[in-house]
Scaffold this active site. Sequence first.
Site, short mmCIF file in Angstrom:
data_model
loop_
_atom_site.label_atom_id
_atom_site.label_comp_id
_atom_site.label_asym_id
_atom_site.label_seq_id
_atom_site.Cartn_x
_atom_site.Cartn_y
_atom_site.Cartn_z
N GLU A 152 -18.97 -7.04 9.70
CA GLU A 152 -19.78 -5.82 9.55
C GLU A 152 -21.27 -6.06 9.58
O GLU A 152 -22.03 -5.22 10.08
CB GLU A 152 -19.41 -5.11 8.24
CG GLU A 152 -18.09 -4.35 8.27
CD GLU A 152 -16.90 -5.20 7.90
OE1 GLU A 152 -17.01 -6.44 7.91
OE2 GLU A 152 -15.84 -4.63 7.59
N GLU B 21 -9.83 -5.63 5.65
CA GLU B 21 -9.95 -5.00 4.32
C GLU B 21 -8.67 -4.23 3.97
O GLU B 21 -8.22 -4.23 2.83
CB GLU B 21 -11.16 -4.07 4.31
CG GLU B 21 -12.46 -4.84 4.45
CD GLU B 21 -13.66 -3.91 4.55
OE1 GLU B 21 -13.86 -3.32 5.62
OE2 GLU B 21 -14.36 -3.75 3.54
C1 LIG Z 1 -15.78 0.04 6.74
C2 LIG Z 1 -15.57 -1.19 7.54
O1 LIG Z 1 -15.89 -2.27 6.73
C3 LIG Z 1 -16.43 -1.13 8.74
C4 LIG Z 1 -15.82 -1.78 9.93
O2 LIG Z 1 -14.67 -2.11 9.99
S1 LIG Z 1 -16.88 -1.96 11.23
C5 LIG Z 1 -15.90 -2.70 12.48
C6 LIG Z 1 -15.69 -4.16 12.24
N1 LIG Z 1 -15.07 -4.72 13.38
C7 LIG Z 1 -15.76 -5.34 14.32
O3 LIG Z 1 -16.96 -5.50 14.23
C8 LIG Z 1 -14.99 -5.83 15.51
C9 LIG Z 1 -15.64 -5.35 16.75
N2 LIG Z 1 -14.89 -5.74 17.91
C10 LIG Z 1 -14.92 -6.97 18.44
O4 LIG Z 1 -15.55 -7.88 17.94
C11 LIG Z 1 -14.15 -7.20 19.69
O5 LIG Z 1 -14.07 -5.96 20.37
C12 LIG Z 1 -12.72 -7.72 19.45
C13 LIG Z 1 -12.80 -9.16 18.94
C14 LIG Z 1 -11.99 -6.85 18.48
C15 LIG Z 1 -11.94 -7.69 20.78
O6 LIG Z 1 -12.66 -8.39 21.76
P1 LIG Z 1 -12.21 -8.33 23.30
O7 LIG Z 1 -10.76 -8.55 23.39
O8 LIG Z 1 -13.14 -9.24 24.03
O9 LIG Z 1 -12.44 -6.85 23.78
P2 LIG Z 1 -13.77 -5.96 23.81
O10 LIG Z 1 -14.16 -5.74 25.23
O11 LIG Z 1 -14.80 -6.45 22.87
O12 LIG Z 1 -13.20 -4.61 23.19
C16 LIG Z 1 -12.21 -3.86 23.87
C17 LIG Z 1 -12.50 -2.40 23.67
O13 LIG Z 1 -12.27 -2.09 22.29
C18 LIG Z 1 -13.40 -1.44 21.76
N3 LIG Z 1 -13.50 -1.82 20.35
C19 LIG Z 1 -13.37 -3.04 19.81
N4 LIG Z 1 -13.49 -2.97 18.48
C20 LIG Z 1 -13.69 -1.67 18.17
C21 LIG Z 1 -13.88 -0.97 16.98
N5 LIG Z 1 -13.86 -1.56 15.78
N6 LIG Z 1 -14.08 0.38 17.05
C22 LIG Z 1 -14.08 1.01 18.24
N7 LIG Z 1 -13.90 0.40 19.41
C23 LIG Z 1 -13.70 -0.95 19.36
C24 LIG Z 1 -14.57 -1.94 22.58
O14 LIG Z 1 -15.66 -1.06 22.51
C25 LIG Z 1 -13.95 -2.02 23.96
O15 LIG Z 1 -13.96 -0.72 24.48
P3 LIG Z 1 -14.07 -0.49 26.07
O16 LIG Z 1 -12.88 -1.16 26.67
O17 LIG Z 1 -14.09 0.98 26.22
O18 LIG Z 1 -15.36 -1.14 26.48
#
Ligand SMILES: C[C@H](O)CC(=O)SCCNC(=O)CCNC(=O)[C@H](O)C(C)(C)COP(=O)(O)OP(=O)(O)OC[C@H]1O[C@@H](n2cnc3c(N)ncnc32)[C@H](O)[C@@H]1OP(=O)(O)O
Length: 723
Positions: A135, A115
């Site tokens: 999301e 975004e």
């Molecule tokens: C207002 C907005 O519209 C709202 C948002 O943006 S909501 C957030 C949207 N983003 C997401 O849903 C992405 C979520 N993350 C993921 O899908 C996956 O973590 C990823 C594809 C980014 C990376 O995957 P991968 O490399 O396998 O690592 P993964 O083990 O999942 O994550 C690594 C670390 O980052 C953290 N992390 C990943 N995304 C994060 C996020 N958005 N916020 C906080 N922590 C996050 C994980 O909790 C993990 O922490 P840890 O090592 O302490 O356990």
Amino acid sequence: MAGARVSMEVGNDGVALITLSNPPVNALAVPIIAGLKEKYDEAMRRNDVKAIVITGENGRFSGGFDINVFEKVHKTGDLSVLPDVSVDLIVNTIEDARKPSVAAIQGLALGGGLELAMGCHVRISAPKAQLGLPELSLGIIPGFGGTQRLPRLVGLQKAVEMMLSSKPITSEEGMKLGLINAVVSPQELIKVSRMWALDIADGRKPLVRSLHMTDNLGSLSEAHKFLMIAREKAKQTARNMPQHHACLDVIEEGIIHGGYSGVIKEAKVFKELVLTDTSRGLVHAFFAQRLTSKVPGVSDVGLKPRRIKKVAVIGGGLMGSGIATALLLSNTQVVLKEVSAEFLAKGIKTIEGNIRGLVTRGKLVKDKGEKALSLLKGVLDYSEFKDADMVIEAVVENVSLKQTIFSDLEKACPPHCILATNTSTIDLNVVGERTNSQERIIGAHFFSPAHIMPLLEIVRTKKTSAQVILDLIAVGKAIKKVPVVVGNCTGFAVNRAFFPYSQSAHLLANLGIDIFRIDRVISDFGMPMGPFQLQDLAGYGVALAVAKEFQAAFSDRIFNSPLVELLVKNGRNGKNNGKGYYIYEKGSQPKPDPSVLPVIKESQKLTNIMPDGKPVSVSDEEILGMILFPVVNEACRVLDEGVVVRASDLDVASVLGMSFPSYRGGIIFWADTVGPSHIYNSLKKWSILYGNFFKPSQFLEERATKGLLLSTPASSSASRSRL
Ligand SMILES: C[C@H](O)CC(=O)SCCNC(=O)CCNC(=O)[C@H](O)C(C)(C)COP(=O)(O)OP(=O)(O)OC[C@H]1O[C@@H](n2cnc3c(N)ncnc32)[C@H](O)[C@@H]1OP(=O)(O)O
């Protein structure tokens, strides 16, 4: 958040390079958002800055808004910790600024990360970056303008598909769709982005504000029609979840009243959704899933996983070939051993079928499928085991056969080789009884079909070494499973906690409650199907064998139902022969079979548990409780005995192993939402009415009477650890 910072470097070319740094995924934590705002304000003030490039450190743009903040809101209910990013930062500060911004994307731009990039005037990406708005999988909708800008950039249809599925696309696909302006090599990313930013600043290229675009939206009537279809589909695929409909409503608002109105509505709905139970459950599931591989005494003692290059799988049946398929797909060399050429050929054929099936369904490219198959070797003896790093035994559940295999393995395999068994019922100590290798014996409990189901229960005994557990966790992750480390007991974590599930369904059927109503209540709750349909699917042979195991292990809390045996006697065998509780006809949904009712009557006569011989009268809510509270009760025993490391591991296992709805957070999370004392009081009442099957466990009683949540960690002295 420690280590979170935003830096800015202004080059002689007049471009300010703003870099987000918040390892590991550059999540947009509150200090990052504040830092971005501060750097932008500075860039706008400075006369030597003509344009801005935003990028992320360490090859990742951003994984989106910091999900920890949602967790904080869930704990406190305080929405004021959510900063105003959408209007204040993205619209006013970035998109409407006098100076152009270019997003230089690498690795991933997800959620708020994408975004932010869409608020910039141009997006340049390195190859194979993941771009998406996931999301909805957290129970919310995009909240930084994504519901408005994505449809304007890629068209309504593709944008809805991306948001409702939560699945990312690659930068190459993004380029074709108009989301990305150019894909360039990582080495050229910043250089090209700077040049593009200057081209806009100097008027050589147009400045495009995506929120103002309209040409990809199509006509109003087309949009209405499409959104109506999308709503109908969401009703089927996203039952019980509010975010899908909310997302479509917000998109529609922007189409009717313009992007800015859409952004305002989006921000309001986003905040409402953050507070829902759905978001609480899904955010819990997100963190819980990432926590499972953190195992005290294993992952925190400085050990490193060893490389597992070659794995031998014993047994080419359904489980063995599924396990081999999963390993091959992650580029691991696999030796498949069978007892005869005929069985071996059958096993190899199943593996080929699994892999080619993925290719046919478009889930795997052909070359990768062929490469995976080239790593497979079929054998009839142990000679290939001499350099295996791991063996996974997946033969029939026969104690003496397994014992013989494990004592042979000790001789055939090198001393470092991990000796794993896929048993789902036999005590691991018994399996390894005839060996001196207890420290490298471990359970690798896959769920069928093993190449598809995401859960891997890693079963350790008191003697299994930390190194071996860590290695299997690493293998599990490499083959894209979620590993959950569990203790050695009948049924391990998931099957143990859920054994009362079908038992209570049978108990209710014998109390005179309509089985099709029971199935409807359970599937309305969010399980993929009710317990009777599940039994039809799994087969009655499995039901009888499993019931026997649990009868032997937990005789104090068993309901002995004669129903399955009666069904078999009456020529029924579930889905296998098209005749179960339901009728199965090719091409149509299973239909309740009225001819099963006399068999149920016969069972009721034999058990004779209906009070005064009359069917009991209960509400749907009571049916739900009578089926699921006994599961919670057994899950309490699993926690009390220390079979899992933490309560949230059981949540993950229930979601991934039993398809418990993820939006309810998992079995313990859900139970805590319902309330331990309500569950305790209900079970107590039913145990008085209907017997010991419902008797509350000591753990549940303690938690309920002390007013504690089930997920509250037990003090180490109170729990009787099996780990
Ligand atoms: C207002 C907005 O519209 C709202 C948002 O943006 S909501 C957030 C949207 N983003 C997401 O849903 C992405 C979520 N993350 C993921 O899908 C996956 O973590 C990823 C594809 C980014 C990376 O995957 P991968 O490399 O396998 O690592 P993964 O083990 O999942 O994550 C690594 C670390 O980052 C953290 N992390 C990943 N995304 C994060 C996020 N958005 N916020 C906080 N922590 C996050 C994980 O909790 C993990 O922490 P840890 O090592 O302490 O356990």
